[in-house]
Design a protein around this motif. Structure first.
Motif, PDB file in Angstrom:
ATOM      1  N   PHE A  86      -8.510  -7.468 -27.049  1.00  0.00           N
ATOM      2  CA  PHE A  86      -9.309  -6.275 -27.328  1.00  0.00           C
ATOM      3  C   PHE A  86     -10.536  -6.638 -28.157  1.00  0.00           C
ATOM      4  O   PHE A  86     -11.659  -6.208 -27.850  1.00  0.00           O
ATOM      5  N   LEU A  87     -10.346  -7.411 -29.205  1.00  0.00           N
ATOM      6  CA  LEU A  87     -11.468  -7.786 -30.074  1.00  0.00           C
ATOM      7  C   LEU A  87     -12.496  -8.625 -29.334  1.00  0.00           C
ATOM      8  O   LEU A  87     -13.705  -8.382 -29.433  1.00  0.00           O
ATOM      9  N   LEU A  88     -12.026  -9.607 -28.588  1.00  0.00           N
ATOM     10  CA  LEU A  88     -12.943 -10.480 -27.863  1.00  0.00           C
ATOM     11  C   LEU A  88     -13.683  -9.698 -26.783  1.00  0.00           C
ATOM     12  O   LEU A  88     -14.911  -9.810 -26.644  1.00  0.00           O
ATOM     13  N   GLY A  89     -12.963  -8.875 -26.020  1.00  0.00           N
ATOM     14  CA  GLY A  89     -13.597  -8.081 -24.977  1.00  0.00           C
ATOM     15  C   GLY A  89     -14.585  -7.083 -25.542  1.00  0.00           C
ATOM     16  O   GLY A  89     -15.682  -6.901 -24.999  1.00  0.00           O
ATOM     17  N   SER A  90     -14.241  -6.429 -26.639  1.00  0.00           N
ATOM     18  CA  SER A  90     -15.139  -5.447 -27.249  1.00  0.00           C
ATOM     19  C   SER A  90     -16.408  -6.103 -27.768  1.00  0.00           C
ATOM     20  O   SER A  90     -17.514  -5.566 -27.602  1.00  0.00           O
ATOM     21  N   ALA A  91     -16.269  -7.256 -28.405  1.00  0.00           N
ATOM     22  CA  ALA A  91     -17.441  -7.967 -28.911  1.00  0.00           C
ATOM     23  C   ALA A  91     -18.372  -8.350 -27.769  1.00  0.00           C
ATOM     24  O   ALA A  91     -19.606  -8.239 -27.884  1.00  0.00           O
ATOM     25  N   ALA A  92     -17.808  -8.795 -26.651  1.00  0.00           N
ATOM     26  CA  ALA A  92     -18.623  -9.175 -25.499  1.00  0.00           C
ATOM     27  C   ALA A  92     -19.346  -7.969 -24.918  1.00  0.00           C
ATOM     28  O   ALA A  92     -20.532  -8.035 -24.570  1.00  0.00           O
ATOM     29  N   VAL A  93     -18.638  -6.835 -24.808  1.00  0.00           N
ATOM     30  CA  VAL A  93     -19.246  -5.617 -24.270  1.00  0.00           C
ATOM     31  C   VAL A  93     -20.424  -5.180 -25.140  1.00  0.00           C
ATOM     32  O   VAL A  93     -21.510  -4.841 -24.637  1.00  0.00           O
ATOM     33  N   LEU A  94     -20.244  -5.184 -26.443  1.00  0.00           N
ATOM     34  CA  LEU A  94     -21.316  -4.774 -27.355  1.00  0.00           C
ATOM     35  C   LEU A  94     -22.485  -5.746 -27.298  1.00  0.00           C
ATOM     36  O   LEU A  94     -23.655  -5.336 -27.294  1.00  0.00           O
ATOM     37  N   ALA A  95     -22.191  -7.029 -27.240  1.00  0.00           N
ATOM     38  CA  ALA A  95     -23.262  -8.028 -27.165  1.00  0.00           C
ATOM     39  C   ALA A  95     -24.059  -7.885 -25.874  1.00  0.00           C
ATOM     40  O   ALA A  95     -25.261  -8.206 -25.839  1.00  0.00           O
ATOM     41  N   ALA A  96     -23.419  -7.396 -24.812  1.00  0.00           N
ATOM     42  CA  ALA A  96     -24.104  -7.198 -23.533  1.00  0.00           C
ATOM     43  C   ALA A  96     -24.893  -5.893 -23.506  1.00  0.00           C
ATOM     44  O   ALA A  96     -25.579  -5.606 -22.513  1.00  0.00           O
ATOM     45  N   GLY A  97     -24.793  -5.100 -24.560  1.00  0.00           N
ATOM     46  CA  GLY A  97     -25.510  -3.829 -24.607  1.00  0.00           C
ATOM     47  C   GLY A  97     -24.812  -2.698 -23.876  1.00  0.00           C
ATOM     48  O   GLY A  97     -25.432  -1.672 -23.588  1.00  0.00           O
ATOM     49  N   HIS A  98     -23.533  -2.866 -23.577  1.00  0.00           N
ATOM     50  CA  HIS A  98     -22.774  -1.845 -22.867  1.00  0.00           C
ATOM     51  C   HIS A  98     -22.013  -0.957 -23.848  1.00  0.00           C
ATOM     52  O   HIS A  98     -21.976  -1.223 -25.049  1.00  0.00           O
ATOM     53  N   THR A  99     -21.361   0.077 -23.319  1.00  0.00           N
ATOM     54  CA  THR A  99     -20.616   1.035 -24.137  1.00  0.00           C
ATOM     55  C   THR A  99     -19.130   0.920 -23.856  1.00  0.00           C
ATOM     56  O   THR A  99     -18.705   0.914 -22.692  1.00  0.00           O
ATOM     57  N   LEU A 100     -18.345   0.838 -24.921  1.00  0.00           N
ATOM     58  CA  LEU A 100     -16.897   0.792 -24.796  1.00  0.00           C
ATOM     59  C   LEU A 100     -16.352   2.191 -24.522  1.00  0.00           C
ATOM     60  O   LEU A 100     -16.697   3.147 -25.215  1.00  0.00           O
ATOM     61  N   ILE A 101     -15.498   2.309 -23.526  1.00  0.00           N
ATOM     62  CA  ILE A 101     -14.753   3.531 -23.276  1.00  0.00           C
ATOM     63  C   ILE A 101     -13.320   3.260 -23.719  1.00  0.00           C
ATOM     64  O   ILE A 101     -12.669   2.350 -23.197  1.00  0.00           O
ATOM     65  N   LEU A 102     -12.843   4.023 -24.703  1.00  0.00           N
ATOM     66  CA  LEU A 102     -11.518   3.773 -25.263  1.00  0.00           C
ATOM     67  C   LEU A 102     -10.596   4.921 -24.870  1.00  0.00           C
ATOM     68  O   LEU A 102     -10.582   5.972 -25.516  1.00  0.00           O
ATOM     69  N   PRO A 103      -9.844   4.758 -23.785  1.00  0.00           N
ATOM     70  CA  PRO A 103      -9.031   5.859 -23.250  1.00  0.00           C
ATOM     71  C   PRO A 103      -7.879   6.207 -24.176  1.00  0.00           C
ATOM     72  O   PRO A 103      -7.273   5.330 -24.792  1.00  0.00           O
ATOM     73  N   PRO A 104      -7.553   7.496 -24.265  1.00  0.00           N
ATOM     74  CA  PRO A 104      -6.469   7.929 -25.148  1.00  0.00           C
ATOM     75  C   PRO A 104      -5.085   7.606 -24.619  1.00  0.00           C
ATOM     76  O   PRO A 104      -4.120   7.594 -25.369  1.00  0.00           O
ATOM     77  N   SER A 105      -4.976   7.368 -23.326  1.00  0.00           N
ATOM     78  CA  SER A 105      -3.675   7.092 -22.729  1.00  0.00           C
ATOM     79  C   SER A 105      -3.879   6.339 -21.427  1.00  0.00           C
ATOM     80  O   SER A 105      -5.004   6.108 -20.991  1.00  0.00           O
ATOM     81  N   ARG A 106      -2.770   5.952 -20.813  1.00  0.00           N
ATOM     82  CA  ARG A 106      -2.804   5.220 -19.556  1.00  0.00           C
ATOM     83  C   ARG A 106      -2.420   6.160 -18.418  1.00  0.00           C
ATOM     84  O   ARG A 106      -2.064   7.300 -18.623  1.00  0.00           O
ATOM     85  N   GLY A 107      -2.477   5.654 -17.211  1.00  0.00           N
ATOM     86  CA  GLY A 107      -2.033   6.441 -16.072  1.00  0.00           C
ATOM     87  C   GLY A 107      -3.130   6.627 -15.053  1.00  0.00           C
ATOM     88  O   GLY A 107      -4.324   6.600 -15.361  1.00  0.00           O
ATOM     89  N   ALA A 108      -2.702   6.820 -13.802  1.00  0.00           N
ATOM     90  CA  ALA A 108      -3.659   6.932 -12.702  1.00  0.00           C
ATOM     91  C   ALA A 108      -4.571   8.146 -12.875  1.00  0.00           C
ATOM     92  O   ALA A 108      -5.763   8.087 -12.556  1.00  0.00           O
ATOM     93  N   GLU A 109      -4.028   9.249 -13.384  1.00  0.00           N
ATOM     94  CA  GLU A 109      -4.846  10.447 -13.552  1.00  0.00           C
ATOM     95  C   GLU A 109      -5.952  10.218 -14.575  1.00  0.00           C
ATOM     96  O   GLU A 109      -7.096  10.624 -14.373  1.00  0.00           O
TER      97      GLU A 109
END
Length: 579
Positions: A86-109
């Motif tokens: 999570f930390l490594l992926g989030s740091a990469a996303v921010l460094a790329a100028g993208h936005t993290l979407i942090l879902p409240p739960s899992r599931g297909a819906e």
């Protein structure tokens, strides 16, 4: 996890800003702010209780390499449960100028909703995606041993760094965007409120980083204070004991970020104190009794954060010493006549009005006493309390493992509750609870379940709680009540009409109660006392009526009389066997 050999905890690099240690504010006029602050290049950033650790410079190198192979974006749904990924992926996303979407739960819906709401989104996950899923990137923890990079990447201050979602405890989850500068300032608010983290501190968290409290304390706080964070997530007492002992052997002092639910489980099961430096709790109300017990038995200060996804950390308290909250460092509170607090300043981009109601402490301070939300406040038979207080009272009964009152419907005259208490029955629980709360608030129905539908942070969404109650009441024998019903019509020639409001005859309300009494009598019961009764509409000749009585195993009953499909009378009474 492949780790870089620890090279020691060095001093911050020359010229590095250590704002979180000094408490200096972050200027809102700067164009960019660093991903990491307070670290020297060789300082530990990720640890796991052993002699090995990931350095700040190694982490930055791995994050930048991952950023270069991310999809074009602009959104990344971070599903990682592994904290290192999570930390490594989030740091990469921010460094790329993208936005993290942090879902409240899992599931297909949930996934389908996010993809529709954020077109072009890709995923960061612990494992490769199934065929047909959106593009998915799995951060490689082994890459943390690759080429280092320093200084840390700079993130645009105005960049929407993350979008989180409210828990759904009071309705459907709502998206909450967070700018990078506001997240950075939030770490400063924490430090200003709890004090600078000492140089030998290590952060250990039990809360998922997709939750606002988890993001603030196990991602932003370590990144912005030069404090290492443990890549593990101890959820069981043995996990915490092992984790704390490992750090203690390496000369580190644990700051535990956790929930009241986890803290209760840790405290109940650990034979020896884990010797922590600080405990900080959030996500749900912390019982003062639990805070006192932990401070006494573990010899550690227990702090509590009042906050929300919309604003993050807003106020703090140390429940064992003071039941009131104080606004977080840099924040000011203004209390309206209705008890709602408006918080402003500090890390907030705009003033925020709380959903909860407070009472001011009349001593000229900013201290606030939490009352609860409108939905949480209940009034029955002229008495008033909150669902949180009732749930805490039920949970405090010996033998009760977990419990929650269910929000009542608008016209309900009684409350329901769910309880996990294998050694109790309804009668024993109601008897114990009657010594703790007014009898008007004794729950009916009281449904026994194997577990409450808490999410990973220990919170109870209103919809999940109601669904669990509905499901429990569908199980034969789960509901201790009997339901009695009868129906009929009011005769036009009823003798009560002869002189009762001539010109517009109305059936006296006492005769509606007589219908309830008659129904009980048909089933071998008599009315011992009427606790409360309300009358909602007039009953005229010829009206069709129906009576419903719900009988509890504590000799109490809830009744409702409807006339032509509308409520005419309702209330509660006590019963006894008829002679």
């Amino acid at each position: 996890m492949s780790l870089v050999r620890r090279r020691g905890r060095g001093a911050p690099a020359r010229g590095a800003r250590v704002l979180a240690r000094t408490g200096a504010p972050v200027s809102t006029s700067v164009a960019a702010l660093p991903l990491l602050d307070g670290f020297g290049p060789d300082d530990d950033l990720l640890v796991d209780g052993t002699i090995d650790a990931v350095s700040a410079t190694g982490f930055c190198g791995a994050a930048l390499r991952l950023a270069r192979r991310l999809p074009s974006g602009p959104y990344a749904i971070n599903r990682c449960e592994d904290r290192t990924r999570f930390l490594l992926g989030s740091a990469a996303v921010l460094a790329a100028g993208h936005t993290l979407i942090l879902p409240p739960s899992r599931g297909a819906e949930v996934e389908g909703d996010l993809q529709a709401r954020y077109p072009g989104a890709y995923a960061i996950a612990d494992a490769p995606a199934m065929p047909g899923a959106i593009p998915t990137v799995v951060p490689d923890a082994g890459d943390l041993g690759g080429a280092a990079h320093w200084p840390p990447p700079a993130i645009a201050a105005e960049q929407v760094a993350a979008i989180l979602f409210t828990s759904g405890s009071t309705g459907a989850p709502a998206a909450q965007p967070k700018r990078w500068s506001a997240l950075v300032r939030g770490a400063r608010t924490f430090v200003g409120s709890f004090g600078p983290l000492p140089g030998d501190a290590v952060i250990v968290g039990t809360v998922a980083p997709q939750h606002m409290f988890g993001l603030e304390t196990t991602v932003l706080l370590p990144w912005q204070t030069g404090t290492p964070v443990d890549g593990r997530r101890p959820l069981y007492p043995a996990d915490l004991a092992t984790c704390a002992a490992g750090h203690r052997a390496r000369g580190r002092r644990v700051w535990l970020m956790t929930t009241p639910l986890h803290l209760r489980a840790f405290h109940a099961a650990m034979a020896e104190p884990p010797r922590l430096a600080q405990v900080v709790v959030s996500t749900m109300p912390l019982p003062i009794e639990l805070a006192c017990d932990v401070e006494r038995d573990w010899g550690v200060a227990v702090g509590e954060i009042y906050g929300c996804t919309e604003g993050g950390m807003l106020a703090t308290r140390r429940p064992a010493r003071d039941a009131t909250f104080t606004p977080g460092a840099g924040l000011t509170a203004t209390l309206a006549a209705d008890g709602r607090a408006t918080l402003s300043g500090g890390h907030l981009d705009a003033a925020l009005v709380t959903a909860d109601r407070f009472l001011a402490v009349e001593d000229g301070s900013q201290r606030l006493r939490l009352v609860g939300r409108d939905r949480d406040i209940v009034k029955i038979a002229g008495k008033r309390t909150t669902l949180a207080a009732l749930s805490a009272a039920l949970a405090s009964i010996p033998g009760v493992r977990d419990a929650a009152y269910v929000p009542a419907a608008a016209e309900a005259v009684r409350l329901a509750a769910l309880v996990v208490a294998p050694g109790h029955d309804a009668q024993s629980l109601r008897t114990a609870l009657a010594a703790r709360v007014d009898r008007a608030f004794l729950p009916r129905p009281l449904a026994f379940v194997a577990a409450l539908p808490r999410d990973a942070q220990g919170k109870l969404a209103a919809a999940a709680l109601q669904a669990a109650l509905d499901e429990a009441l569908r199980v034969p024998g789960a509901r201790p009540d009997r339901v009695l019903c009868s129906a009929g019509a009011v005769p036009h020639a009823h003798p009560a009409f002869a002189g009762h409001f001539p010109g517009r005859p109305i059936l006296p309300g006492v005769l509606l109660l007589e219908r309830v009494e008659r129904l009980l009598r048909e089933h071998g019961l008599a009315v011992a006392a009427v606790d409360d009764a309300s009358f909602a509409r007039a009953v005229e000749p010829g009206a069709r009526w129906s009576v419903r009585v719900e009988l509890g195993d504590d000799a109490r009953a809830r009744f409702r009389v409807e006339v032509d499909g509308e409520k005419a009378a309702a209330g509660t009474l006590r019963t006894r066997p008829s002679a």
